[in-house]
Design a protein around this motif. Structure first.
Motif, PDB file in Angstrom:
ATOM      1  N   MET A 284      11.312  -4.193  -6.997  1.00  0.00           N
ATOM      2  CA  MET A 284      12.074  -2.984  -6.687  1.00  0.00           C
ATOM      3  C   MET A 284      11.441  -1.777  -7.368  1.00  0.00           C
ATOM      4  N   SER A 285      11.016  -1.958  -8.601  1.00  0.00           N
ATOM      5  CA  SER A 285      10.426  -0.853  -9.358  1.00  0.00           C
ATOM      6  C   SER A 285       9.099  -0.399  -8.748  1.00  0.00           C
ATOM      7  N   TYR A 286       8.194  -1.347  -8.513  1.00  0.00           N
ATOM      8  CA  TYR A 286       6.896  -0.995  -7.958  1.00  0.00           C
ATOM      9  C   TYR A 286       7.024  -0.452  -6.531  1.00  0.00           C
ATOM     10  N   GLY A 287       7.894  -1.063  -5.741  1.00  0.00           N
ATOM     11  CA  GLY A 287       8.031  -0.664  -4.350  1.00  0.00           C
ATOM     12  C   GLY A 287       8.632   0.715  -4.173  1.00  0.00           C
ATOM     13  N   SER A 288       9.417   1.171  -5.137  1.00  0.00           N
ATOM     14  CA  SER A 288      10.104   2.456  -5.000  1.00  0.00           C
ATOM     15  C   SER A 288       9.228   3.651  -5.366  1.00  0.00           C
ATOM     16  N   ARG A 289       8.031   3.385  -5.854  1.00  0.00           N
ATOM     17  CA  ARG A 289       7.161   4.480  -6.270  1.00  0.00           C
ATOM     18  C   ARG A 289       6.605   5.220  -5.054  1.00  0.00           C
ATOM     19  N   VAL A 290       6.731   6.533  -5.075  1.00  0.00           N
ATOM     20  CA  VAL A 290       6.227   7.370  -3.986  1.00  0.00           C
ATOM     21  C   VAL A 290       5.052   8.180  -4.526  1.00  0.00           C
ATOM     22  N   PRO A 291       3.830   7.929  -4.056  1.00  0.00           N
ATOM     23  CA  PRO A 291       2.671   8.671  -4.556  1.00  0.00           C
ATOM     24  C   PRO A 291       2.885  10.184  -4.479  1.00  0.00           C
TER      25      PRO A 291
ATOM     26  N   ARG B 265       5.128  11.774  -6.097  1.00  0.00           N
ATOM     27  CA  ARG B 265       6.528  12.104  -6.418  1.00  0.00           C
ATOM     28  C   ARG B 265       7.013  11.163  -7.518  1.00  0.00           C
ATOM     29  N   ALA B 266       6.392  11.271  -8.665  1.00  0.00           N
ATOM     30  CA  ALA B 266       6.667  10.336  -9.764  1.00  0.00           C
ATOM     31  C   ALA B 266       8.131  10.313 -10.175  1.00  0.00           C
ATOM     32  N   LYS B 267       8.814  11.459 -10.077  1.00  0.00           N
ATOM     33  CA  LYS B 267      10.209  11.533 -10.512  1.00  0.00           C
ATOM     34  C   LYS B 267      11.191  11.422  -9.352  1.00  0.00           C
ATOM     35  N   GLN B 268      10.711  11.031  -8.169  1.00  0.00           N
ATOM     36  CA  GLN B 268      11.574  10.892  -7.003  1.00  0.00           C
ATOM     37  C   GLN B 268      11.342   9.549  -6.315  1.00  0.00           C
ATOM     38  N   PRO B 269      11.703   8.444  -6.979  1.00  0.00           N
ATOM     39  CA  PRO B 269      11.505   7.120  -6.374  1.00  0.00           C
ATOM     40  C   PRO B 269      12.397   6.939  -5.150  1.00  0.00           C
ATOM     41  N   SER B 270      11.977   6.047  -4.256  1.00  0.00           N
ATOM     42  CA  SER B 270      12.727   5.767  -3.035  1.00  0.00           C
ATOM     43  C   SER B 270      13.336   4.379  -3.109  1.00  0.00           C
ATOM     44  N   ALA B 271      14.671   4.313  -3.186  1.00  0.00           N
ATOM     45  CA  ALA B 271      15.347   3.017  -3.242  1.00  0.00           C
ATOM     46  C   ALA B 271      15.129   2.237  -1.956  1.00  0.00           C
ATOM     47  N   ALA B 272      15.122   2.923  -0.817  1.00  0.00           N
ATOM     48  CA  ALA B 272      14.916   2.244   0.464  1.00  0.00           C
ATOM     49  C   ALA B 272      13.533   1.624   0.530  1.00  0.00           C
ATOM     50  N   GLN B 273      12.544   2.331   0.023  1.00  0.00           N
ATOM     51  CA  GLN B 273      11.180   1.811   0.001  1.00  0.00           C
ATOM     52  C   GLN B 273      11.071   0.645  -0.969  1.00  0.00           C
ATOM     53  N   GLY B 274      11.744   0.756  -2.121  1.00  0.00           N
ATOM     54  CA  GLY B 274      11.748  -0.335  -3.087  1.00  0.00           C
ATOM     55  C   GLY B 274      12.366  -1.592  -2.505  1.00  0.00           C
TER      56      GLY B 274
ATOM     57  N   PRO C  59       0.799  -1.230   0.000  1.00  0.00           N
ATOM     58  CA  PRO C  59       0.000   0.000   0.000  1.00  0.00           C
ATOM     59  C   PRO C  59       0.831   1.279   0.000  1.00  0.00           C
ATOM     60  N   LYS C  60       1.997   1.250   0.638  1.00  0.00           N
ATOM     61  CA  LYS C  60       2.833   2.442   0.724  1.00  0.00           C
ATOM     62  C   LYS C  60       3.155   3.011  -0.655  1.00  0.00           C
ATOM     63  N   ALA C  61       3.251   2.108  -1.640  1.00  0.00           N
ATOM     64  CA  ALA C  61       3.563   2.541  -3.005  1.00  0.00           C
ATOM     65  C   ALA C  61       2.342   2.470  -3.922  1.00  0.00           C
ATOM     66  N   GLY C  62       1.205   2.089  -3.358  1.00  0.00           N
ATOM     67  CA  GLY C  62      -0.003   1.972  -4.162  1.00  0.00           C
ATOM     68  C   GLY C  62      -0.014   0.745  -5.053  1.00  0.00           C
ATOM     69  N   TYR C  63       0.755  -0.291  -4.680  1.00  0.00           N
ATOM     70  CA  TYR C  63       0.830  -1.518  -5.487  1.00  0.00           C
ATOM     71  C   TYR C  63      -0.091  -2.577  -4.889  1.00  0.00           C
ATOM     72  N   ARG C  64      -0.920  -3.204  -5.731  1.00  0.00           N
ATOM     73  CA  ARG C  64      -1.928  -4.142  -5.264  1.00  0.00           C
ATOM     74  C   ARG C  64      -1.454  -5.595  -5.203  1.00  0.00           C
ATOM     75  N   GLY C  65      -0.253  -5.837  -5.688  1.00  0.00           N
ATOM     76  CA  GLY C  65       0.268  -7.201  -5.666  1.00  0.00           C
ATOM     77  C   GLY C  65      -0.032  -7.944  -6.951  1.00  0.00           C
TER      78      GLY C  65
END
Length: 250
Positions: free
Chosen positions: A45-52, A54-63, A30-36
């Motif tokens: 890594m790609s889906y997890g790094s998405r920050v709602p 902030r489309a151009k500022q992905p988070s590697a730690a979150q990914g 949910p943190k990245a808006g990914y439903r699985g």
């Protein structure tokens, strides 16, 4: 995706790779808006790094959070800590150690770099221009060469050869670090980490400098590379990804 296991005695280590195209179940995040869903491991890594927002500022730690839970779910292993290194960081790491000596086990022609290190020009269907070639034998590689060599997968053996080359390079780097006594020199370790700056993201319990010190007494010859056999999976004549064989899953 490289996974390292170090037994409690700290006298040996085992390293194995999971193919980036491995078909896995990625849990909802949910943190990245990914439903699985079921897709390639690299997408975690790609889906997890998405920050709602902030489309151009992905988070590697979150990914990494989603990647870790995906790998843990697939393997059944508890992942205690992990690191994400960018291409630039990997290049910088190798150069900070003075390059690396590596035995190249097959001729590899680069799709990405020219012999002088410049990037090849993009062209319809691929790239154009002269290509860097890594001939078989014992070679000394600098940062961009080491990175370029282990990126290549359009070679005999495909991604499984690439995994093997990545493991061999990591073992060579570890061997050099141990030979130099770097891991037991906190100031030198800190210098290396400072040089990496924001190209390295580390998530775990103990500080990375403490982990390096703890592994400083590990003999280089007790660093075992484990190959997991797999095969490609298709549907309707098209490529879907990779899956490990029953031997690989054990």
């Amino acid at each position: 995706v490289l996974v390292l296991h170090v037994p409690r005695g700290l006298d040996r280590a085992y390293l194995f790779s999971l193919p980036r195209d491995l078909l896995v179940d990625i849990p909802a995040f949910p943190k990245a808006g990914y439903r699985g869903g079921r897709t390639k491991l690299t997408h975690a890594m790609s889906y997890g790094s998405r920050v709602p927002g902030r489309a151009k500022q992905p988070s590697a730690a979150q990914g990494y959070e989603l990647l870790r839970s995906t790998v843990s779910g697939y393997t059944g292993l508890r992942i205690d800590a992990g690191a994400v290194v960018t291409f630039a960081g990997f290049d910088r790491l190798v150069d900070s150690l003075g390059g690396v000596d590596l035995h190249i086990d097959q001729r590899v022609v680069s799709r990405h770099r020219q012999p002088d290190g410049r990037h090849r020009e993009s062209a319809p269907g691929g790239y154009t221009g002269p290509q860097m070639v890594y001939e078989k034998g014992d070679r000394h590689l600098n940062g961009w060469q080491a990175l370029d060599y282990v990126r290549q997968r359009y070679i005999p053996g495909g991604d499984y050869s690439r995994q093997r080359h990545q493991q061999q390079l990591l073992r060579a780097l570890v061997g050099k670090i141990l030979d130099q006594g770097l891991a037991r020199d906190p100031d030198r370790v800190q210098q290396v980490f400072d040089a990496l700056d924001d190209t390295l993201v580390y998530v775990g319990g103990r500080k990375l400098i403490d982990v390096a010190y703890a592994l400083g007494g590990l003999p280089a010859d007790r660093f075992t590379l484990v190959g997991l056999p797999g095969r490609s999976v298709g549907s309707g004549g098209g490529y879907r990804g990779e899956q490990l064989t029953s031997v690989g899953r054990r």
